[in-house]
Design an enzyme around this catalytic site. Structure first.
Site, short mmCIF file in Angstrom:
data_model
loop_
_atom_site.label_atom_id
_atom_site.label_comp_id
_atom_site.label_asym_id
_atom_site.label_seq_id
_atom_site.Cartn_x
_atom_site.Cartn_y
_atom_site.Cartn_z
N ASP A 169 -6.35 7.45 12.70
CA ASP A 169 -4.97 7.37 12.41
C ASP A 169 -4.81 8.65 11.60
O ASP A 169 -3.67 9.47 11.99
CB ASP A 169 -4.37 6.34 11.93
N SER A 228 -7.40 -5.68 8.84
CA SER A 228 -6.22 -4.89 8.72
C SER A 228 -5.62 -4.95 9.95
O SER A 228 -6.15 -4.95 11.09
CB SER A 228 -6.70 -3.48 8.43
N ARG A 268 1.76 7.09 16.64
CA ARG A 268 1.43 8.09 15.55
C ARG A 268 2.08 9.31 15.75
O ARG A 268 2.80 9.94 14.82
CB ARG A 268 -0.11 8.46 15.28
N ASP A 294 0.77 -1.09 -0.12
CA ASP A 294 0.06 0.10 0.02
C ASP A 294 0.64 1.16 0.05
O ASP A 294 0.55 2.29 -0.67
CB ASP A 294 -0.96 -0.14 1.26
#
Lengths: 411, 411, 411, 411
Positions: free
Chosen positions: D129, D183, D100, D18
């Site tokens: 996110d 995911s 993050r 990705d």
């Protein structure tokens, strides 16, 4: 009652009749050495008479302590509290509450230095001040013996007190023979009155109770405009004149007094469980609070400002209840102080017959950005198309709720 | 941009130039039927001209809705908010914020009745009002299409707006051709001004901006004394005269106006992320807040009062941000309303040149107990010897901490 | 010490040695009539022996009250508390705290009915329970006299107690002659142990202290899967079988016990100011808490859920400290109960050797919307382009702050 | 969509399919130079393949950044958060949220160093996110351009993505051609799974989703006992072996994994407005939380502990919502860190088949005082007679309320 085997006691001594009686009572009841501590916190009384009176009552010179604490009081107690915009129950500026910890701290310091094992204060058994004194004592010297004569003795009427004074050769001013029509506490931040003539909360406070402010009606017919400069949350100058903490607060008091500012007639909830009615005069502090909020309004981030507002009631309650030296107050203070890093700049105010009107504020650290706020589309950060997405995601949960209601046929 | 396939839209229509332009723009851009909704929330303008103008602009009679919402506004929105003593960022009485949900609710009701699929408002893309309108729309009708012309169209200068108005035969008052020197929102609770001449927060608000209050200087030289009666937290009478919600607030506005009360010059933090400077006039509300606190001061328990104070900033933020119809606001409201059960009684106030001075309060449900508070030892519940135990147990954890410090040799 | 002129006292009487001694001591010290109240709160002891013992000690039949309160306890105390997800200091499920108000309430009801002027309990002078009993007494009957023998008498050693028992013909079970190795409190929600062998918090709790749970090691090697059904926040059925409150909690206790669930070894902060170490066994409650959170997770709105989470510590503290009958607890409860309107549905859990694992939840009122959350673009409310605007307006104040830092050259 | 005139963009690059597609898409869409940043946060993948793949995709060597951030991550992000005992919505340990800000910070540092004007990330348009990345970007570099391909491009199906990859010579592993069944996000603190097979919250999480923990059933039949040593709130040693932050967390993960600890099946409320269901594995963190609470339980004062508990939900929400670099999070952190000064000592835990059982704790700074708590009357600070006064003053307001009810004849 406190342990009789007390050797040396440090008494918070004002020089007045009541604490002079306590002084004697401590000597006669506990047979202990009395050390007096008299502080100038800006209450507006001279200290030397207290020294003389202590001597007269037989206290050794080296056991008489007299100290001017005005700057320490304002710098380390009053200003930190105003950084938090602290008000108790939406209105009270905590003028009495904030003075007690400092007096207690000094008593303990003297006790440590002179090896005293006890401390005593003249607060009554019904109020908050006994709590504030004693929580501070215990927090600073856990093994101290605390003597609170008003909770211990049997001198429970004016007559008995006067008798005791006479028996012990304590000089009695004429106007002290009868009951006072109300009781007073004063320091550089405020003067409070309560009791007797103030006890019916439906009755207006009589004029003669006020001592520190003109009434709004007496104040001048023209407004006074002033500029207060702040640095890191604390006021540092008035109209461009730099001043130390105590001098600055005194100047604000003068300005407030002249303009009829700072009277508050309040029914409050005491920590010890009952309601009481007090009349407060806080001329300088009443000016300081909105001025501080005004400088914060352009220099503090919203997240910080709202967090401060949410925590303020708890912070104020801690001070009111006497937990100045508790670790959670210190934690909150650290956070509040951190927030004040850029709270620097100038505020312009108009003072007029009891009212304070902010009319301008500026700061080298301003977060107010004219380009952002103007109705013309800014070049920079704000695109009004963003508002749609902002609203739609904020609405999402509300729409889901509405959808549920619809599905269930609920109105 | 909103979905073009809109059939019927309910527009919050004031009758002024801007919403008239929006009306036409909706017709021409979306080719949809426009329904106008004009409400009297006490903004001080007549509604019939708005009806006529809507007709003139081609709206069918059955699609023109004009409603007097003053009592509903005060009873169901303003008073519930004052029960909470709500102020945003320590000062703002939320006069604009509280009106939006009601207008939105009425638009949605009309939309449901007439099968409209869209609603539109005239709020700009930079302010809070767009959020307040739209969160309310979505919360009440989750599938509604929202049209916010100021975020969508390209009429981004006054010139373009006037051009569009001329091309569409919209009458233009002479004084509306140029940019207004500031923008105004008004309802029975307040009037707010912002923008242009007010944008520099260092500059004093010019006199001509004020519309709803005399200046303190202009106010009478004699105080006005009033008595406000409360029932379950809401004001119900002034000086013994019972009044409905709107009439009572109007009366307070009149009293406030005459005495120079209720001006506020404020820099606030908008929900959309920037700071803005506004000037608010809230004459009646500014009287109501301390009066409500005063009646609470003798009728609310301390635990309840402090819980209310702690939750107030969050409650005020919810209203400011537009979450009136969010379930957490409703939860808080339910709790606040419950607390007001005994908030009944009378408060006496002195109004004088911008100042509000509480001078007395009484209630059949008072918790203020003269016997408890008096310095004479009460017969009932309070024994001052209890204070010692109270203090000692409150001090216990502080003493333990001090003991630890001592053991560790920490100062 | 309580006023000697007491005529009738309602004693919380367990039938055990200690409260039997109290019974006699009340008779001999106060010369008053003693009424006994013995309740079944699910502590697991029969009540009839207590009745007989009271008779034996000379209590009149009409003065002996014995009541099964299990359903009332669970329905009106335990379940309301679990609606709030209440835990004290992050862990304690408040098993002792929640039982005291109910016992106190019943004592007061009996006192009112029989015209008793005093109540008495067997809690010690160092713990929280004395506070919980007495705050409830005073809140329900403000003029009641409270007798707390453990704070008053001089029977301060086991030897003295036994002597007193012998002198007063109180039967003494053999194993009660010596000091108990720890003290126990039990009801349908939990069993707690503290004192003596548990006093060193560094030492593991000995096996023989546990009474209500198997150890995780002893529990079966296969998980037990159960379904709990909730209605408006309360559990109403297990595995499809509807049960009354007490029966349901008993069933959960059984399931918890068998699977080694619900042991907690904790050092907590008592209201009276010191830390204490306790061992709690709350098998059913430990299952109920995450199950309730799980059903809330799909039925509660975020705003509501977060408000509940923010208020929970205060709510739990109120219960822990004994303020069940305080108005602020009632206000919070009202709000919490309102939030539970749609907290209805089923939760599936796996119980295994001390662990509780949520494996599924469903509700007719779910707010979990698979279309919204799925990575496929939903048709309805969520457009991922909205996220940009959402983020940008949330970021605006942070960018303004960063801009200030940049301008000032601050890192 | 972001401004097309971007020159250099720093991409958070994992090396997977990705982000490789994103890399190419940035080059082709924006015609800009791409700088890749690949970090080791303990996700368990090697970094060198990412470097090679970046080279293969045409990135200059000096534009490829690969960094081991494990110690920084644990020391400066994970541990500070655990000092607060932070859990979101009562359960979630914030494993994704906390990673993050660090990645974003590093991207911005590289952007500043290399004069890049943009940053890009691979988070979708529906999740939290994107918010966390972007709030951090903007807070650290207010003028940065943010590119969020998943919100911008039209590669909205797996088929289109694969097509794009093929057209651009991006290598595709066989198992990446179809849609993933769920995911995953992973770092040293946790691994999370969501989407597809997990979307029905009523369905149990399939076994193959778990990657980081044995199931409780698979775990050993014997408990593992460990000792964790803390210094100022952070774990520093296990069983006496000192370890750096990352090594220590890795060791806890290993212990947790082996004992079936740390699985959490949760429905949570996303900041962007919808609910989502996730499965989290946080083996080490799940051990660390109760261990930290245990060491706090003997070293923190009650006032501090309760203040922390009250503020925790807000602190956790700030982290969850992406406000790590917001000043209010920093203020809270400062306060939390201050509280940890004496949170030093050892905790003993038993790990067994998914359960964590605290069995002992000790500290040189303990506030747990056996003399105070013991049932024997202590010599020092606690006199059980004080309890009466403590209770009576705490009861005073409740009695006054009850008196009012009585007077009014209210039940």
């Amino acid at each position: 009652m406190a342990d009789k085997r007390v050797k040396k006691v440090v008494l918070a001594y004002s020089g007045g009749l009541d604490t002079s009686i306590i002084l004697k009572w401590l000597q006669t009841t506990y047979g202990c050495e009395v050390i007096t501590f008299t502080a100038d916190l800006g209450q507006g009384e001279e200290l030397e008479p207290a020294r003389k009176k202590a001597e007269l009552l037989g206290i050794k010179r080296e056991h008489i302590f007299v100290e001017d604490l005005r700057d320490e009081f304002v710098r380390d107690y009053v200003f930190p509290m105003f950084r938090a915009n602290a008000v108790y129950e939406g209105q009270y500026l905590l003028g009495t509450s904030i003075a007690r910890p400092l007096i207690a701290k000094k008593q303990i310091e003297i006790a440590e230095k002179l090896g005293a094992d006890a401390v005593a204060h003249g607060a009554t058994g019904k109020g908050n001040d006994q709590v504030r004194f004693e929580l501070a004592y215990y927090a600073l010297k856990p093994d101290v013996t605390v003597i609170a004569p008003w909770r211990e003795w049997d001198l429970l009427s004016r007559t008995k007190l006067i008798e005791f004074a006479e028996q012990n050769q304590i000089p009695i001013a004429k106007d002290k023979r009868g009951d006072a029509p109300f009781s007073v506490d004063a320091n550089l931040l405020h003067s409070s009155s309560e009791g007797k003539v103030l006890e019916d909360p439906a009755e207006e406070v009589p004029d003669y109770v006020f001592s520190r402010t003109l009434s709004p009606e007496e104040a001048p017919d023209k407004p006074t405009v002033i500029r207060i400069a702040f640095e890191k949350g604390d006021p540092v100058a008035i109209d461009g004149v730099k001043m130390g903490p105590a001098a600055l607060l005194a100047k604000l008091n003068e300005l407030g007094r002249a303009n009829g500012i700072g009277r508050l007639d309040l029914v409050e909830n005491r920590f010890v469980g009952m309601k009481s009615r007090g009349m407060y005069e806080t001329p300088g502090g009443t000016i300081l609070l909105p001025a501080h909020r005004a400088i914060e309004s352009i220099t503090l981030d919203r997240g910080v400002a709202h967090l401060k507002d949410e925590l303020m009631p708890k912070y104020a309650e801690l001070i009111y209840n006497g937990f100045w030296f508790a670790p959670e107050r210190e934690m909150l203070q650290m956070m509040i102080d951190k927030s004040q890093e850029f709270v620097t700049g100038e505020v312009t105010l108009k003072l007029y017959k009891g009212g304070i009107h902010i009319i301008g504020r500026s700061s080298p650290y301003t977060l107010y950005d004219q380009e952002l706020v103007t109705f013309e589309e800014g070049k920079v950060a704000y695109d009004h198309h963003d508002a749609m997405g902002f609203i739609k995601l904020n609405a999402l949960r509300l729409r889901t709720l509405a959808q549920r209601k619809k599905k269930l046929g609920i109105k």
